[in-house]
Scaffold this motif. Structure first.
Motif, short mmCIF file in Angstrom:
data_model
loop_
_atom_site.label_atom_id
_atom_site.label_comp_id
_atom_site.label_asym_id
_atom_site.label_seq_id
_atom_site.Cartn_x
_atom_site.Cartn_y
_atom_site.Cartn_z
N LYS A 156 97.21 25.63 50.02
CA LYS A 156 96.74 24.47 50.78
C LYS A 156 97.30 24.47 52.20
O LYS A 156 96.61 24.13 53.16
CB LYS A 156 97.11 23.17 50.06
N GLU A 157 98.56 24.84 52.35
CA GLU A 157 99.15 24.92 53.69
C GLU A 157 98.39 25.94 54.54
O GLU A 157 98.07 25.69 55.70
CB GLU A 157 100.63 25.30 53.60
N GLN A 176 87.16 15.74 58.78
CA GLN A 176 86.75 17.14 58.70
C GLN A 176 87.75 17.95 57.87
O GLN A 176 87.35 18.78 57.04
CB GLN A 176 86.64 17.73 60.12
N LEU A 177 89.02 17.74 58.09
CA LEU A 177 90.05 18.47 57.35
C LEU A 177 90.03 18.10 55.87
O LEU A 177 90.06 18.98 55.00
CB LEU A 177 91.43 18.18 57.94
N LEU A 178 89.97 16.82 55.59
CA LEU A 178 90.00 16.38 54.19
C LEU A 178 88.78 16.86 53.42
O LEU A 178 88.90 17.33 52.27
CB LEU A 178 90.10 14.85 54.15
N GLN A 179 87.61 16.80 54.03
CA GLN A 179 86.41 17.23 53.33
C GLN A 179 86.40 18.74 53.12
O GLN A 179 85.95 19.23 52.09
CB GLN A 179 85.17 16.79 54.11
N ALA A 180 86.90 19.49 54.10
CA ALA A 180 86.92 20.95 53.98
C ALA A 180 87.89 21.42 52.91
O ALA A 180 87.63 22.41 52.21
CB ALA A 180 87.28 21.57 55.33
N TRP A 182 89.75 19.21 50.45
CA TRP A 182 89.78 18.47 49.18
C TRP A 182 88.41 17.95 48.73
O TRP A 182 88.29 17.43 47.63
CB TRP A 182 90.76 17.30 49.29
N GLY A 183 87.39 18.06 49.60
CA GLY A 183 86.06 17.60 49.22
C GLY A 183 85.72 16.24 49.82
O GLY A 183 86.60 15.49 50.26
N ARG A 184 84.42 15.93 49.82
CA ARG A 184 83.95 14.73 50.52
C ARG A 184 84.45 13.43 49.90
O ARG A 184 84.48 12.40 50.57
CB ARG A 184 82.42 14.74 50.56
N HIS A 185 84.85 13.45 48.65
CA HIS A 185 85.33 12.22 48.01
C HIS A 185 86.75 11.85 48.46
O HIS A 185 87.26 10.79 48.08
CB HIS A 185 85.29 12.35 46.49
N HIS A 186 87.38 12.72 49.25
CA HIS A 186 88.75 12.46 49.70
C HIS A 186 88.83 12.26 51.22
O HIS A 186 89.89 12.42 51.80
CB HIS A 186 89.66 13.62 49.30
N SER A 187 87.70 11.89 51.84
CA SER A 187 87.66 11.81 53.30
C SER A 187 88.56 10.71 53.87
O SER A 187 88.81 10.68 55.07
CB SER A 187 86.22 11.59 53.78
N ASP A 189 91.68 10.01 52.42
CA ASP A 189 93.03 10.20 51.89
C ASP A 189 93.92 10.90 52.92
O ASP A 189 94.40 12.02 52.72
CB ASP A 189 92.98 11.01 50.59
N THR A 190 94.15 10.21 54.05
CA THR A 190 94.90 10.83 55.14
C THR A 190 96.35 11.12 54.77
O THR A 190 97.00 11.93 55.44
CB THR A 190 94.85 9.95 56.40
N HIS A 191 96.87 10.48 53.72
CA HIS A 191 98.25 10.76 53.33
C HIS A 191 98.40 12.21 52.85
O HIS A 191 99.49 12.79 52.96
CB HIS A 191 98.72 9.79 52.25
N TYR A 192 97.33 12.81 52.34
CA TYR A 192 97.39 14.23 51.98
C TYR A 192 97.75 15.06 53.22
O TYR A 192 98.60 15.96 53.15
CB TYR A 192 96.03 14.72 51.47
N LEU A 193 97.08 14.75 54.32
CA LEU A 193 97.31 15.52 55.55
C LEU A 193 98.73 15.33 56.06
O LEU A 193 99.37 16.29 56.51
CB LEU A 193 96.31 15.09 56.63
N ARG A 194 99.23 14.12 56.00
CA ARG A 194 100.59 13.87 56.48
C ARG A 194 101.61 14.69 55.69
O ARG A 194 102.55 15.25 56.26
CB ARG A 194 100.93 12.38 56.41
#
Length: 229
Positions: A156-157, A176-180, A182-187, A189-194
């Motif tokens: 993932k990194e 764009q990052l989340l959909q690419a 984790w998929g469109r259902h996680h658009s 979930d910005t805490h994933y990116l953090r």
């Protein structure tokens, strides 16, 4: 015929000013005042760069943007009086490379255009390899090194870093990052990116609190820096 810049702007005075200013800088310029006219001009002119106003008399520039991207390879710079964060994010998500809010100075516009030209020139390197300072992201070999030493990343990194590298320094939005990855259902979930940006900074930055490579565009997304920030 090929032109350097297509100006899509419905204010006659501003359109003339931009055309005159850019022409004086040596750019070959064409203009359009409506969305339908812009699509016709793209087919004829094959522009390298497009300045796009969002408020057009026959449609919204955000709806026109993906049609332009489908029909040409131009870098698109939004030039708009809309200054809301949501408008900027929507434009970047739709494919714009940059966003300039009116009113703006000629000096800033020319600087943004120079950046767009560099991105276009670097858009299709023979080897898919991003280099910035001591950081090297080899997309062909799926390898990352820092100061000549290999850096071990989780899948993932690496995926996150690779997307930023492929953008070549452009801002990639949260959605764009989340959909690419984790998929469109996680658009949302910005805490994933953090979480993953924090992990990447710990591995790649000399000082994670003052990053030089993994840069944040507040409220919008992330981009890769050149190692000097």
């Amino acid at each position: 015929m090929s032109v350097d810049i297509l100006i899509i702007e419905d204010e006659p005075g501003l359109s003339r000013m931009l055309a005159t200013t850019l022409g004086a800088q040596g750019y070959a310029v064409s203009t359009a005042m409506r969305a339908d006219e812009a699509l016709a001009r793209v087919a004829v002119d094959d522009p390298a760069l497009i300045l796009l106003d969002l408020g057009l008399p026959d449609g919204d520039g955000l709806q026109l943007l993906p049609l332009l991207k489908q029909r040409c390879q131009a870098q698109v710079l939004i030039v708009s009086a809309r200054d809301q964060e949501s408008d900027k994010i929507a434009a970047l998500d739709a494919g714009a490379e940059d966003y300039l809010t009116k009113p703006f100075s000629v000096a800033e516009l020319l600087a943004r255009l120079r950046v767009a030209q560099r991105r276009r020139q670097e858009a299709a390197p023979v080897t898919q390899c991003y280099r910035a300072g001591e950081l090297v992201v080899d997309l062909d070999q799926r390898q990352v090194s820092l100061a000549g030493e290999p850096v071990k990343l989780t899948p993932k990194e690496y995926q996150l870093l690779a997307i930023l590298a492929q953008a070549g320094g452009r801002v990639v939005t949260h959605a764009q990052l989340l959909q690419a990855i984790w998929g469109r259902h996680h658009s949302d979930d910005t805490h994933y990116l953090r979480i993953y940006l924090r992990q990447l900074r710990q591995k790649l930055e000399r000082d994670a609190s003052e990053p030089r490579y993994l840069l944040t565009e507040p409220g919008v997304g992330y981009r890769l820096g050149d190692g000097t920030a």
